[in-house]
Design an enzyme around this catalytic site. Structure first.
Site, PDB file in Angstrom:
ATOM      1  N   LYS A   1      49.999  31.970  44.108  1.00  0.00           N
ATOM      2  CA  LYS A   1      49.707  32.131  42.069  1.00  0.00           C
ATOM      3  C   LYS A   1      49.114  33.708  42.666  1.00  0.00           C
ATOM      4  CE  LYS A   1      45.628  29.331  40.964  1.00  0.00           C
ATOM      5  NZ  LYS A   1      45.100  28.020  40.311  1.00  0.00           N
TER       6      LYS A   1
ATOM      7  N   ARG B   1      42.247  20.832  30.196  1.00  0.00           N
ATOM      8  CA  ARG B   1      42.887  22.442  30.716  1.00  0.00           C
ATOM      9  C   ARG B   1      44.938  22.033  30.804  1.00  0.00           C
ATOM     10  NH1 ARG B   1      42.283  26.100  35.395  1.00  0.00           N
ATOM     11  NH2 ARG B   1      43.631  24.841  36.114  1.00  0.00           N
TER      12      ARG B   1
ATOM     13  N   TYR C   1      31.407  60.097  34.207  1.00  0.00           N
ATOM     14  CA  TYR C   1      31.057  60.203  32.608  1.00  0.00           C
ATOM     15  C   TYR C   1      29.931  60.651  32.004  1.00  0.00           C
ATOM     16  CZ  TYR C   1      36.310  61.078  32.108  1.00  0.00           C
ATOM     17  OH  TYR C   1      37.517  61.352  32.358  1.00  0.00           O
TER      18      TYR C   1
ATOM     19  N   MET D   1      38.790  56.272  35.290  1.00  0.00           N
ATOM     20  CA  MET D   1      39.842  55.393  35.759  1.00  0.00           C
ATOM     21  C   MET D   1      40.744  55.874  37.522  1.00  0.00           C
ATOM     22  SD  MET D   1      43.295  55.960  33.357  1.00  0.00           S
ATOM     23  CE  MET D   1      42.684  55.326  31.608  1.00  0.00           C
TER      24      MET D   1
HETATM   25  C1  LIG Z   1      44.640  27.677  41.295  1.00  0.00           C
HETATM   26  C2  LIG Z   1      44.547  26.606  41.716  1.00  0.00           C
HETATM   27  C3  LIG Z   1      43.858  25.591  43.258  1.00  0.00           C
HETATM   28  C4  LIG Z   1      43.293  26.773  44.305  1.00  0.00           C
HETATM   29  O1  LIG Z   1      41.540  26.855  43.806  1.00  0.00           O
HETATM   30  P1  LIG Z   1      40.688  27.287  44.206  1.00  0.00           P
HETATM   31  O2  LIG Z   1      39.658  27.582  43.751  1.00  0.00           O
HETATM   32  O3  LIG Z   1      40.979  28.979  44.437  1.00  0.00           O
HETATM   33  O4  LIG Z   1      41.095  26.790  46.154  1.00  0.00           O
HETATM   34  C5  LIG Z   1      44.204  24.180  43.247  1.00  0.00           C
HETATM   35  N1  LIG Z   1      44.917  24.056  42.800  1.00  0.00           N
HETATM   36  C6  LIG Z   1      45.024  24.282  41.810  1.00  0.00           C
HETATM   37  C7  LIG Z   1      46.151  23.329  40.160  1.00  0.00           C
HETATM   38  C8  LIG Z   1      44.944  25.621  40.834  1.00  0.00           C
HETATM   39  O5  LIG Z   1      45.406  25.741  39.558  1.00  0.00           O
END
Ligand SMILES: *Cc1c(COP(=O)(O)O)cnc(C)c1O
Length: 347
Positions: A40, A134, A250, A298
């Site tokens: 992701k 969650r 800055y 930036m």
């Molecule tokens: C992002 C995610 C993972 C991976 O977790 P890491 O801590 O990056 O290894 C695994 N399971 C779910 C449901 C996630 O959302």
């Protein structure tokens, strides 16, 4: 002939062998379970397409994305059946897409269950909430008859504190095992990267590492097995000489104590090199360590070039970006360090 399109003077070098080795190490540490991969957020910022190609070649056969749009970007690379969407279906369009392509939804609620049944159902994953509060079906909803009617590939839960020696881990493991006894499924999965290190009882048939694939070290037990994958680099666009008393950037937060050779690097907070690195970060050219001077702007950061007298404009410098070290130094999480790296990096 139109002129050649200019490239950005920023690049994210990926150590492909390290990524593959990290997956193999996590797969081995998963024991009899297989390691999948969380890809992701554009493969945690590395570029999901490249990550998926490399991980598939290493032997990974299951990939998790958060959104349907992320799944769509991978469909020409790997079989649709190897991709699952963690957020599950929210709309009729989502279920139509899932049915048409074969990408698996991860069902997270009774509402998503009903949406999936209405579309005719089929193989799906189920996420059960065991304490992170969650996303995921409540334990109390497991007995709902619409759940029994699902055809479940992987029954998931997700740990809240896998990177801590928290008592919650054991509580979640017991709830996940209870859910596994209650609901028929082909495979079960609980562990993220840190969860893999908690041992066999947490593995099920599939583990879901993300961070550690990309060089993150969420717990000490994984440190010997994980190598750095991501090396951000930026070009030096100017050398200059400061006089004693001159200030940099800055708000003039650095003052040269004596004449000083400095350089301007084409990297700033717009690229994810956040202002917390001001007067703190370091970069490298050859063996030389080059400290960040003054505020990160930036698009530019100024570095001390005392240790690199031969570096010229157009040369590249590499950020010190070993994730566990960079996180300890900056206060950012290893996840943020990866996913904030901006679009101007050529990947
Ligand atoms: C992002 C995610 C993972 C991976 O977790 P890491 O801590 O990056 O290894 C695994 N399971 C779910 C449901 C996630 O959302």
């Amino acid at each position: 002939m139109p002129p050649e399109r200019p490239g950005y003077p920023l690049r994210l070098t990926i150590d492909a062998a390290a990524l593959a080795d990290n997956w193999r190490a996590l797969d081995r540490l998963s024991g009899s379970a297989s390691a999948a991969a969380a890809v992701k957020a554009d493969g945690y910022g590395l570029g999901a397409r490249r990550a998926v190609q490399l991980l598939w070649a290493a032997g990974c056969r299951t990939f998790y994305v958060a959104h349907w749009a992320e799944a769509a970007e991978l469909l020409d690379l790997v079989p649709a059946e190897s991709i699952a969407v963690l957020h599950g279906p929210m709309t009729v369009q989502d279920v139509i897409f899932a049915k048409a392509t074969g990408v698996r939804p991860v069902i997270n609620s009774l509402a998503q269950t009903s949406l999936w049944h209405k579309a005719g159902g089929g193989l799906c994953d189920l996420m059960v909430d065991t304490g992170i509060n969650r996303l995921g079906l409540a334990m109390a909803d497991l007995a709902d008859p619409t759940i029994a009617a699902l055809s479940i590939d992987t029954l998931h839960s997700h740990l809240a504190s896998a990177d801590d020696a928290s008592r919650l881990n054991e509580v979640q493991r017991e709830r996940w095992q209870a859910a596994c006894r209650q609901v028929p499924h082909r495979r079960s999965a609980l562990a993220n990267s840190a969860g893999i290190a908690l041992g066999e009882g947490y593995h099920g048939q599939l583990t879901r590492p993300g961070l550690a694939l990309y060089g993150g070290v969420p717990c000490a037990a994984l440190a010997p097995h994980i190598r750095q994958v991501v090396f951000p680099e930026a070009q030096l666009i100017q050398r200059r000489v400061l006089q004693a008393g001159d200030t940099v950037g800055y708000n003039a937060t650095f003052t040269a104590p004596a004449p000083l050779e400095v350089g301007v690097v084409t990297l700033g907070y717009a690229d994810g090199y956040l202002r917390c690195w001001s007067n703190l970060g370091t970069m490298r050219a050859g063996g030389a360590e080059l400290a960040v001077l003054g505020r990160v702007s930036m698009d530019m950061t100024v570095i001390d070039l005392s240790a690199a007298p031969d570096l010229v404009e157009g040369d590249w410098v590499t950020l010190d970006y070993s994730l566990p070290d960079a996180a300890a130094k900056s206060g950012l999480s290893q996840y943020e360090l990866l996913t904030s790296l901006g679009r101007r990096f050529q990947r």
